[in-house]
Design a protein around this motif. Structure first.
Motif, PDB file in Angstrom:
ATOM      1  N   LEU A   5       0.855  -1.166   0.000  1.00 41.75           N
ATOM      2  CA  LEU A   5       0.000   0.000   0.000  1.00 41.75           C
ATOM      3  C   LEU A   5       0.897   1.224   0.000  1.00 41.75           C
ATOM      4  CD1 LEU A   5      -2.888   1.216   0.440  1.00 41.75           C
ATOM      5  CD2 LEU A   5      -2.434   1.001   2.885  1.00 41.75           C
ATOM      6  N   THR A   6       0.597   2.182  -0.838  1.00 40.04           N
ATOM      7  CA  THR A   6       1.384   3.408  -0.884  1.00 40.04           C
ATOM      8  C   THR A   6       0.612   4.509  -0.171  1.00 40.04           C
ATOM      9  OG1 THR A   6       2.348   2.784  -3.003  1.00 40.04           O
ATOM     10  CG2 THR A   6       2.463   5.111  -2.404  1.00 40.04           C
ATOM     11  N   LEU A   7       1.252   5.109   0.812  1.00 35.61           N
ATOM     12  CA  LEU A   7       0.650   6.199   1.573  1.00 35.61           C
ATOM     13  C   LEU A   7       1.587   7.386   1.543  1.00 35.61           C
ATOM     14  CD1 LEU A   7      -0.390   4.096   4.701  1.00 35.61           C
ATOM     15  CD2 LEU A   7      -1.890   4.860   2.864  1.00 35.61           C
ATOM     16  N   SER A   8       1.044   8.578   1.729  1.00 30.48           N
ATOM     17  CA  SER A   8       1.867   9.780   1.795  1.00 30.48           C
ATOM     18  C   SER A   8       1.662  10.456   3.135  1.00 30.48           C
ATOM     19  CB  SER A   8       1.464  10.763   0.685  1.00 30.48           C
ATOM     20  OG  SER A   8       1.722  10.202  -0.575  1.00 30.48           O
ATOM     21  N   PHE A   9       2.774  10.774   3.810  1.00 29.77           N
ATOM     22  CA  PHE A   9       2.744  11.438   5.100  1.00 29.77           C
ATOM     23  C   PHE A   9       3.784  12.543   5.104  1.00 29.77           C
ATOM     24  CE2 PHE A   9       1.407   7.084   6.109  1.00 29.77           C
ATOM     25  CZ  PHE A   9       0.262   7.315   6.847  1.00 29.77           C
ATOM     26  N   ASN A  10       3.627  13.477   6.011  1.00 24.12           N
ATOM     27  CA  ASN A  10       4.621  14.501   6.241  1.00 24.12           C
ATOM     28  C   ASN A  10       5.902  13.809   6.698  1.00 24.12           C
ATOM     29  OD1 ASN A  10       6.074  16.164   8.408  1.00 24.12           O
ATOM     30  ND2 ASN A  10       4.888  17.707   7.314  1.00 24.12           N
ATOM     31  N   ILE A  32       1.171   0.533  11.677  1.00 21.04           N
ATOM     32  CA  ILE A  32       0.049   1.082  10.903  1.00 21.04           C
ATOM     33  C   ILE A  32      -1.042   0.032  10.760  1.00 21.04           C
ATOM     34  CG2 ILE A  32      -0.647   2.024   8.667  1.00 21.04           C
ATOM     35  CD1 ILE A  32       1.089   3.924  10.403  1.00 21.04           C
ATOM     36  N   GLU A  33      -0.653  -1.221  10.508  1.00 23.77           N
ATOM     37  CA  GLU A  33      -1.641  -2.297  10.393  1.00 23.77           C
ATOM     38  C   GLU A  33      -2.432  -2.435  11.699  1.00 23.77           C
ATOM     39  OE1 GLU A  33      -1.752  -6.874   8.858  1.00 23.77           O
ATOM     40  OE2 GLU A  33      -0.060  -6.309  10.117  1.00 23.77           O
ATOM     41  N   HIS A  34      -1.730  -2.362  12.828  1.00 28.44           N
ATOM     42  CA  HIS A  34      -2.398  -2.452  14.127  1.00 28.44           C
ATOM     43  C   HIS A  34      -3.399  -1.311  14.296  1.00 28.44           C
ATOM     44  CE1 HIS A  34      -3.113  -2.876  18.402  1.00 28.44           C
ATOM     45  NE2 HIS A  34      -2.749  -1.610  18.549  1.00 28.44           N
ATOM     46  N   LEU A  35      -2.984  -0.095  13.976  1.00 25.27           N
ATOM     47  CA  LEU A  35      -3.884   1.052  14.107  1.00 25.27           C
ATOM     48  C   LEU A  35      -5.100   0.906  13.206  1.00 25.27           C
ATOM     49  CD1 LEU A  35      -1.228   3.885  14.305  1.00 25.27           C
ATOM     50  CD2 LEU A  35      -2.727   3.097  16.143  1.00 25.27           C
ATOM     51  N   LEU A  36      -4.895   0.469  11.968  1.00 25.95           N
ATOM     52  CA  LEU A  36      -6.023   0.285  11.045  1.00 25.95           C
ATOM     53  C   LEU A  36      -6.948  -0.842  11.517  1.00 25.95           C
ATOM     54  CD1 LEU A  36      -4.262   0.786   7.598  1.00 25.95           C
ATOM     55  CD2 LEU A  36      -5.786   2.379   8.789  1.00 25.95           C
TER      56      LEU A  36
END
Length: 86
Positions: A5-10, A32-36
């Protein structure tokens, strides 16, 4: 099965999140998987109910701000669609 998965963050948020993950001996992907997983577990009716603010405050600067985009009415969506066809 894992999926890419491609995500963009600061960049600063990414750096802090990587440090947090490393300090807690977990990969950033698993964090991130845990949070999702937690957010989508159906235990919370909205994102505002999810106690993510503590984690966000650890990896981000400034106040947490949740933004909701109001769902357009069916008529507004229909009008927009037909006006774009002219």
């Amino acid at each position: 099965m894992d999926t890419k998965l491609t995500l963009s963050f600061n960049q600063e948020v990414v750096n802090k999140a990587k440090k947090y993950a490393a300090d807690h001996n977990i990969s950033l992907s698993r964090l991130i998987e845990h949070l999702l997983t937690q957010v989508t577990s159906n235990e919370y009716k909205s994102l505002e109910e999810y106690p993510i603010s503590d984690w966000v405050s650890m990896v981000a600067e400034g106040e947490v701000e949740y933004r909701k985009t109001p769902k357009p009415s069916r008529k507004a969506s229909k009008d927009e669609f037909f006006s774009s066809k002219k």
